[in-house]
Design a protein around this motif. Structure first.
Motif, PDB file in Angstrom:
ATOM      1  N   GLY A  80       0.802  -1.363   0.361  1.00  0.00           N
ATOM      2  CA  GLY A  80      -0.456   0.011   0.092  1.00  0.00           C
ATOM      3  C   GLY A  80       0.743   1.044  -0.441  1.00  0.00           C
ATOM      4  N   SER A  81       0.090   2.532   0.387  1.00  0.00           N
ATOM      5  CA  SER A  81       0.512   3.913  -0.164  1.00  0.00           C
ATOM      6  C   SER A  81       0.991   4.390   1.902  1.00  0.00           C
ATOM      7  N   PHE A  82       0.211   3.318   2.583  1.00  0.00           N
ATOM      8  CA  PHE A  82       0.530   4.002   3.338  1.00  0.00           C
ATOM      9  C   PHE A  82       1.141   5.051   3.717  1.00  0.00           C
ATOM     10  N   ASP A  83       0.494   6.511   3.320  1.00  0.00           N
ATOM     11  CA  ASP A  83       0.617   8.016   3.924  1.00  0.00           C
ATOM     12  C   ASP A  83      -0.211   8.822   4.264  1.00  0.00           C
ATOM     13  N   ASN A 101      -5.262   3.722  11.847  1.00  0.00           N
ATOM     14  CA  ASN A 101      -5.968   2.567  12.416  1.00  0.00           C
ATOM     15  C   ASN A 101      -6.786   1.383  11.649  1.00  0.00           C
ATOM     16  N   GLY A 102      -6.924   2.221  10.127  1.00  0.00           N
ATOM     17  CA  GLY A 102      -7.629   1.132   9.523  1.00  0.00           C
ATOM     18  C   GLY A 102      -6.870   0.087   8.923  1.00  0.00           C
ATOM     19  N   HIS A 103      -5.389   0.768   8.777  1.00  0.00           N
ATOM     20  CA  HIS A 103      -4.469  -0.040   8.142  1.00  0.00           C
ATOM     21  C   HIS A 103      -3.660  -1.490   9.274  1.00  0.00           C
ATOM     22  N   LEU A 104      -4.068  -0.882  10.013  1.00  0.00           N
ATOM     23  CA  LEU A 104      -3.311  -1.769  11.506  1.00  0.00           C
ATOM     24  C   LEU A 104      -4.217  -2.504  12.133  1.00  0.00           C
ATOM     25  N   ASP A 105      -5.611  -2.242  11.890  1.00  0.00           N
ATOM     26  CA  ASP A 105      -7.168  -3.746  11.994  1.00  0.00           C
ATOM     27  C   ASP A 105      -6.828  -4.636  10.847  1.00  0.00           C
ATOM     28  N   ILE A 106      -6.645  -4.209  10.272  1.00  0.00           N
ATOM     29  CA  ILE A 106      -6.006  -5.333   8.677  1.00  0.00           C
ATOM     30  C   ILE A 106      -4.736  -5.771   9.254  1.00  0.00           C
ATOM     31  N   ILE A 107      -3.572  -5.501   9.803  1.00  0.00           N
ATOM     32  CA  ILE A 107      -2.724  -6.252   9.967  1.00  0.00           C
ATOM     33  C   ILE A 107      -2.853  -6.901  11.165  1.00  0.00           C
ATOM     34  N   ASP A 158       4.048   8.554  -9.031  1.00  0.00           N
ATOM     35  CA  ASP A 158       2.897   9.417  -9.373  1.00  0.00           C
ATOM     36  C   ASP A 158       2.416  10.245  -8.347  1.00  0.00           C
ATOM     37  N   LYS A 159       1.980   9.864  -7.406  1.00  0.00           N
ATOM     38  CA  LYS A 159       1.057  11.347  -6.394  1.00  0.00           C
ATOM     39  C   LYS A 159       2.578  11.283  -5.591  1.00  0.00           C
ATOM     40  N   HIS A 160       1.431  12.637  -5.166  1.00  0.00           N
ATOM     41  CA  HIS A 160       2.320  14.143  -4.280  1.00  0.00           C
ATOM     42  C   HIS A 160       2.438  13.258  -2.849  1.00  0.00           C
ATOM     43  N   VAL A 173      -2.004  -9.509   0.453  1.00  0.00           N
ATOM     44  CA  VAL A 173      -3.157  -8.655   1.480  1.00  0.00           C
ATOM     45  C   VAL A 173      -3.701  -8.061   1.290  1.00  0.00           C
ATOM     46  N   ARG A 174      -5.164  -7.327   0.800  1.00  0.00           N
ATOM     47  CA  ARG A 174      -5.628  -5.915   0.842  1.00  0.00           C
ATOM     48  C   ARG A 174      -6.605  -5.856   1.666  1.00  0.00           C
ATOM     49  N   GLY A 175      -6.937  -4.272   1.872  1.00  0.00           N
ATOM     50  CA  GLY A 175      -8.356  -4.748   2.747  1.00  0.00           C
ATOM     51  C   GLY A 175      -9.970  -4.068   2.243  1.00  0.00           C
ATOM     52  N   ILE A 176     -10.771  -4.569   2.483  1.00  0.00           N
ATOM     53  CA  ILE A 176     -11.918  -3.962   1.571  1.00  0.00           C
ATOM     54  C   ILE A 176     -12.899  -3.067   2.366  1.00  0.00           C
ATOM     55  N   ARG A 177     -12.897  -2.195   2.141  1.00  0.00           N
ATOM     56  CA  ARG A 177     -13.728  -0.811   3.243  1.00  0.00           C
ATOM     57  C   ARG A 177     -15.039  -0.659   3.064  1.00  0.00           C
ATOM     58  N   ALA A 178     -15.070  -0.491   1.454  1.00  0.00           N
ATOM     59  CA  ALA A 178     -16.816  -0.238   0.468  1.00  0.00           C
ATOM     60  C   ALA A 178     -16.403  -0.934  -0.333  1.00  0.00           C
ATOM     61  N   MET A 218     -12.082  -7.532   5.596  1.00  0.00           N
ATOM     62  CA  MET A 218     -13.423  -7.180   5.148  1.00  0.00           C
ATOM     63  C   MET A 218     -12.569  -5.799   6.324  1.00  0.00           C
ATOM     64  N   ALA A 219     -12.593  -4.711   6.402  1.00  0.00           N
ATOM     65  CA  ALA A 219     -12.435  -3.845   7.708  1.00  0.00           C
ATOM     66  C   ALA A 219     -13.296  -4.906   9.060  1.00  0.00           C
ATOM     67  N   GLY A 220     -12.689  -3.481   9.382  1.00  0.00           N
ATOM     68  CA  GLY A 220     -13.460  -2.550  10.889  1.00  0.00           C
ATOM     69  C   GLY A 220     -14.680  -1.972  10.689  1.00  0.00           C
ATOM     70  N   GLU A 261     -15.488   0.322  12.388  1.00  0.00           N
ATOM     71  CA  GLU A 261     -15.462   1.759  13.343  1.00  0.00           C
ATOM     72  C   GLU A 261     -14.392   1.801  12.274  1.00  0.00           C
ATOM     73  N   TYR A 262     -13.804   1.389  11.080  1.00  0.00           N
ATOM     74  CA  TYR A 262     -12.972   2.309  10.392  1.00  0.00           C
ATOM     75  C   TYR A 262     -12.933   2.369   8.888  1.00  0.00           C
ATOM     76  N   SER A 263     -14.302   1.648   8.737  1.00  0.00           N
ATOM     77  CA  SER A 263     -14.165   1.435   7.525  1.00  0.00           C
ATOM     78  C   SER A 263     -14.940   2.447   6.346  1.00  0.00           C
ATOM     79  N   TYR A 264     -14.476   3.843   7.277  1.00  0.00           N
ATOM     80  CA  TYR A 264     -14.667   4.923   6.414  1.00  0.00           C
ATOM     81  C   TYR A 264     -13.421   5.621   6.545  1.00  0.00           C
ATOM     82  N   VAL A 265     -12.541   5.271   6.788  1.00  0.00           N
ATOM     83  CA  VAL A 265     -10.688   6.065   7.549  1.00  0.00           C
ATOM     84  C   VAL A 265     -10.212   5.635   6.243  1.00  0.00           C
ATOM     85  N   SER A 266      -9.559   6.719   5.457  1.00  0.00           N
ATOM     86  CA  SER A 266      -8.265   6.529   4.040  1.00  0.00           C
ATOM     87  C   SER A 266      -7.764   7.280   4.749  1.00  0.00           C
TER      88      SER A 266
HETATM   89  P1  ADP Z   1      -3.894   1.819  -1.857  1.00  0.00           P
HETATM   90  O1  ADP Z   1      -2.661   3.433  -2.132  1.00  0.00           O
HETATM   91  O2  ADP Z   1      -2.623   1.114  -2.270  1.00  0.00           O
HETATM   92  O3  ADP Z   1      -5.068   2.085  -1.858  1.00  0.00           O
HETATM   93  P2  ADP Z   1      -3.527   2.626   1.435  1.00  0.00           P
HETATM   94  O4  ADP Z   1      -1.684   2.801   1.557  1.00  0.00           O
HETATM   95  O5  ADP Z   1      -4.583   3.400   0.890  1.00  0.00           O
HETATM   96  O6  ADP Z   1      -2.811   2.007  -0.430  1.00  0.00           O
HETATM   97  O7  ADP Z   1      -4.262   0.906   1.374  1.00  0.00           O
HETATM   98  C1  ADP Z   1      -3.710  -0.146   1.111  1.00  0.00           C
HETATM   99  C2  ADP Z   1      -4.239  -1.544   2.021  1.00  0.00           C
HETATM  100  O8  ADP Z   1      -4.672  -1.417   3.618  1.00  0.00           O
HETATM  101  C3  ADP Z   1      -5.297  -1.439   0.841  1.00  0.00           C
HETATM  102  O9  ADP Z   1      -5.922  -3.098   0.478  1.00  0.00           O
HETATM  103  C4  ADP Z   1      -7.243  -0.684   1.547  1.00  0.00           C
HETATM  104  O10 ADP Z   1      -8.017  -1.184   0.797  1.00  0.00           O
HETATM  105  C5  ADP Z   1      -6.538  -0.947   2.625  1.00  0.00           C
HETATM  106  N1  ADP Z   1      -7.052  -0.163   3.987  1.00  0.00           N
HETATM  107  C6  ADP Z   1      -6.552   1.416   4.123  1.00  0.00           C
HETATM  108  N2  ADP Z   1      -7.292   2.097   4.926  1.00  0.00           N
HETATM  109  C7  ADP Z   1      -8.347   0.620   5.790  1.00  0.00           C
HETATM  110  C8  ADP Z   1      -9.353   1.211   6.162  1.00  0.00           C
HETATM  111  N3  ADP Z   1      -9.769   2.006   6.902  1.00  0.00           N
HETATM  112  N4  ADP Z   1      -9.790  -0.285   6.536  1.00  0.00           N
HETATM  113  C9  ADP Z   1      -9.109  -1.289   6.342  1.00  0.00           C
HETATM  114  N5  ADP Z   1      -8.768  -1.363   5.093  1.00  0.00           N
HETATM  115  C10 ADP Z   1      -7.654   0.071   4.629  1.00  0.00           C
END
Ligand code: ADP
Length: 165
Positions: free
Chosen positions: A8-11, A15-21, A40-42, A90-95, A122-124, A126-131
């Motif tokens: 991921g970008s992790f930028d 806590n959504g990322h940590l939840d998936i971890i 490509d990103k800033h 591994v990837r997370g799905i929020r919606a 699937m995202a927790g 409580e974090y399903s709207y967090v990006s």
């Molecule tokens: P990318 O630019 O590759 O999407 P992100 O850092 O935005 O990088 O996300 C990395 C991964 O973490 C993706 O699979 C994304 O769906 C997941 N992710 C991001 N935020 C959350 C969240 N709040 N809950 C669950 N998964 C998330």
């Protein structure tokens, strides 16, 4: 040895990322948090800063005996997974909105590397709207993001923006 990568970008790390971890840790023996060096990103944080933050936060997380590594990479995720000896991405799905993009990527990655499966968690709720993007936008406009990102990340965002609220 079951090794996965969580790319991921992790930028920045949320806590959504940590939840998936945390959710994926019991499934694997070793997981590489793979920070994409995407020109490509800033970004708000450099790739090195993002890796350092993740390394600092990880010891505070219960990863159920799964060994965690943090690495940066550029190029194809499938290539990085193969080179790392991983059998899963591994990837997370929020919606539903995440699903279409993730499906395309998973199918492409499977075509590139048939031996590597994408595992969706699937995202927790409580974090399903967090990006990361939403956290940066709200923070920059002076909104509260406590509880949605690790404290250390919030401190680094403050020093980065010169915002010492
Ligand atoms: P990318 O630019 O590759 O999407 P992100 O850092 O935005 O990088 O996300 C990395 C991964 O973490 C993706 O699979 C994304 O769906 C997941 N992710 C991001 N935020 C959350 C969240 N709040 N809950 C669950 N998964 C998330």
């Amino acid at each position: 040895m079951r090794r996965a990568i969580f790319p991921g970008s992790f930028d920045p790390l949320t806590n959504g990322h940590l939840d998936i971890i945390k959710r994926s840790a019991p499934l694997f023996d070793e997981m590489i948090i793979a920070v994409l060096n995407n020109a490509d990103k800033h970004p708000m944080f450099t790739v090195a800063e993002r890796c350092d933050m993740i390394r600092e936060v990880l010891p505070t997380v219960d990863t159920d005996g799964c060994k965690m590594l943090v690495e940066s990479f550029s190029g194809l995720t499938a290539d990085f997974a193969k080179q790392s000896g991983a059998t899963a991405i591994v990837r997370g799905i929020r919606a539903v909105s995440d699903y279409e993009y993730e499906l395309r990527m998973a199918l492409m990655n499977r075509r590139l590397e048939p031996g590597i499966e994408t595992v969706f968690l699937m995202a927790g709720e409580e974090y399903s709207y967090v990006s990361s993007t939403l956290m940066k936008q709200v923070f920059e406009l002076g909104g509260r993001v406590e509880g949605l990102i690790p404290e250390l990340v919030e401190q680094r965002m403050r020093s980065k923006s010169g915002n010492h609220r």
